[in-house]
Design a protein around this motif. Structure first.
Motif, mmCIF file in Angstrom:
data_model
loop_
_atom_site.group_PDB
_atom_site.id
_atom_site.type_symbol
_atom_site.label_atom_id
_atom_site.label_comp_id
_atom_site.label_asym_id
_atom_site.label_seq_id
_atom_site.Cartn_x
_atom_site.Cartn_y
_atom_site.Cartn_z
ATOM 1 N N MET A 1 -4.745 -20.588 -30.728
ATOM 2 C CA MET A 1 -6.032 -20.703 -31.364
ATOM 3 C C MET A 1 -6.201 -19.564 -32.366
ATOM 4 O O MET A 1 -5.824 -18.429 -32.098
ATOM 5 C CB MET A 1 -7.150 -20.653 -30.329
ATOM 6 N N ILE A 2 -6.777 -19.883 -33.522
ATOM 7 C CA ILE A 2 -7.018 -18.889 -34.563
ATOM 8 C C ILE A 2 -8.521 -18.726 -34.735
ATOM 9 O O ILE A 2 -9.250 -19.708 -34.879
ATOM 10 C CB ILE A 2 -6.390 -19.329 -35.897
ATOM 11 N N ASP A 3 -8.967 -17.501 -34.706
ATOM 12 C CA ASP A 3 -10.366 -17.184 -34.970
ATOM 13 C C ASP A 3 -10.453 -16.577 -36.363
ATOM 14 O O ASP A 3 -9.719 -15.639 -36.681
ATOM 15 C CB ASP A 3 -10.904 -16.184 -33.949
ATOM 16 N N ILE A 4 -11.338 -17.101 -37.202
ATOM 17 C CA ILE A 4 -11.486 -16.602 -38.570
ATOM 18 C C ILE A 4 -12.878 -16.022 -38.735
ATOM 19 O O ILE A 4 -13.881 -16.672 -38.425
ATOM 20 C CB ILE A 4 -11.256 -17.726 -39.595
ATOM 21 N N PHE A 5 -12.916 -14.794 -39.236
ATOM 22 C CA PHE A 5 -14.174 -14.126 -39.532
ATOM 23 C C PHE A 5 -14.206 -13.865 -41.031
ATOM 24 O O PHE A 5 -13.308 -13.229 -41.569
ATOM 25 C CB PHE A 5 -14.286 -12.799 -38.771
ATOM 26 N N SER A 6 -15.224 -14.344 -41.691
ATOM 27 C CA SER A 6 -15.343 -14.173 -43.136
ATOM 28 C C SER A 6 -16.029 -12.849 -43.459
ATOM 29 O O SER A 6 -16.949 -12.423 -42.756
ATOM 30 C CB SER A 6 -16.175 -15.337 -43.706
ATOM 31 N N PHE A 7 -15.550 -12.229 -44.517
ATOM 32 C CA PHE A 7 -16.152 -10.970 -44.952
ATOM 33 C C PHE A 7 -16.223 -10.957 -46.477
ATOM 34 O O PHE A 7 -15.283 -10.557 -47.147
ATOM 35 C CB PHE A 7 -15.335 -9.771 -44.443
ATOM 36 N N PRO A 8 -17.336 -11.426 -47.050
ATOM 37 C CA PRO A 8 -17.456 -11.430 -48.509
ATOM 38 C C PRO A 8 -17.712 -10.020 -49.052
ATOM 39 O O PRO A 8 -18.304 -9.184 -48.373
ATOM 40 C CB PRO A 8 -18.653 -12.339 -48.773
ATOM 41 N N TYR A 9 -17.228 -9.785 -50.259
ATOM 42 C CA TYR A 9 -17.391 -8.486 -50.916
ATOM 43 C C TYR A 9 -18.314 -8.665 -52.116
ATOM 44 O O TYR A 9 -18.139 -9.575 -52.914
ATOM 45 C CB TYR A 9 -16.029 -7.961 -51.385
ATOM 46 N N ASP A 10 -19.301 -7.802 -52.238
ATOM 47 C CA ASP A 10 -20.238 -7.840 -53.366
ATOM 48 C C ASP A 10 -20.155 -6.512 -54.104
ATOM 49 O O ASP A 10 -20.527 -5.469 -53.568
ATOM 50 C CB ASP A 10 -21.651 -8.080 -52.840
ATOM 51 N N TRP A 11 -19.651 -6.542 -55.325
ATOM 52 C CA TRP A 11 -19.415 -5.335 -56.110
ATOM 53 C C TRP A 11 -20.682 -4.533 -56.395
ATOM 54 O O TRP A 11 -20.615 -3.363 -56.765
ATOM 55 C CB TRP A 11 -18.730 -5.698 -57.438
ATOM 56 N N ARG A 12 -21.846 -5.119 -56.205
ATOM 57 C CA ARG A 12 -23.103 -4.418 -56.511
ATOM 58 C C ARG A 12 -23.488 -3.388 -55.451
ATOM 59 O O ARG A 12 -24.331 -2.541 -55.691
ATOM 60 C CB ARG A 12 -24.230 -5.435 -56.680
ATOM 61 N N PHE A 13 -22.850 -3.460 -54.288
ATOM 62 C CA PHE A 13 -23.155 -2.525 -53.208
ATOM 63 C C PHE A 13 -22.133 -1.396 -53.191
ATOM 64 O O PHE A 13 -20.982 -1.586 -53.573
ATOM 65 C CB PHE A 13 -23.155 -3.244 -51.856
ATOM 66 N N PRO A 14 -22.530 -0.221 -52.698
ATOM 67 C CA PRO A 14 -21.585 0.907 -52.647
ATOM 68 C C PRO A 14 -20.467 0.672 -51.631
ATOM 69 O O PRO A 14 -20.612 -0.114 -50.688
ATOM 70 C CB PRO A 14 -22.458 2.096 -52.236
#
Length: 92
Positions: free
Chosen positions: A1-14
C-alpha cells in the motif's frame, strides 16, 4: 500500500513557513504509517526537501528531486541557452 501526502509550495510565503509546514506533514505521515517518507519534489521544493532531510534523517528515507536548481538558477539558464555544453556537442 502507498500513502501519498501532498505538499504544495507557494512562492509568496517565506522559506521558514514551508520548512515548518513540511516538517508537520512528515510528522503526520510518520504518525499514520510508522515509516520514513520518500519525498518526491520539484524545482525549489527539492532544495527545501534536501535541507529538511539533512536535519530530519529520522523521518526521510529518500529524496527524489525532479527539475531542481542544485547548481543555481543562473547555471540552469546557461544550460538552457547553450545546451551543447551539457552534451558536449559542437555548435553548427
Amino acid at each position: 500500500m502507498i500513502d501519498i501526502f501532498s505538499f504544495p509550495y507557494d512562492w509568496r510565503f517565506p522559506l521558514s513557513y514551508h520548512q515548518e509546514k513540511l516538517n508537520k506533514t512528515l510528522n503526520l505521515s510518520y504518525a499514520l504509517t510508522k515509516k520514513k517518507s520518500i519525498v518526491v519534489s520539484h524545482s525549489f521544493g527539492s532544495l527545501l526537501s534536501y535541507d529538511l532531510a539533512s536535519n530530519r534523517g529520522d523521518m526521510i528515507e529518500e529524496v527524489i528531486a525532479i527539475g531542481s536548481a542544485f547548481l543555481g538558477s543562473g547555471k540552469s539558464l546557461e544550460i538552457f541557452f547553450d545546451y551543447h555544453k551539457l552534451f558536449d556537442v559542437s555548435k553548427e
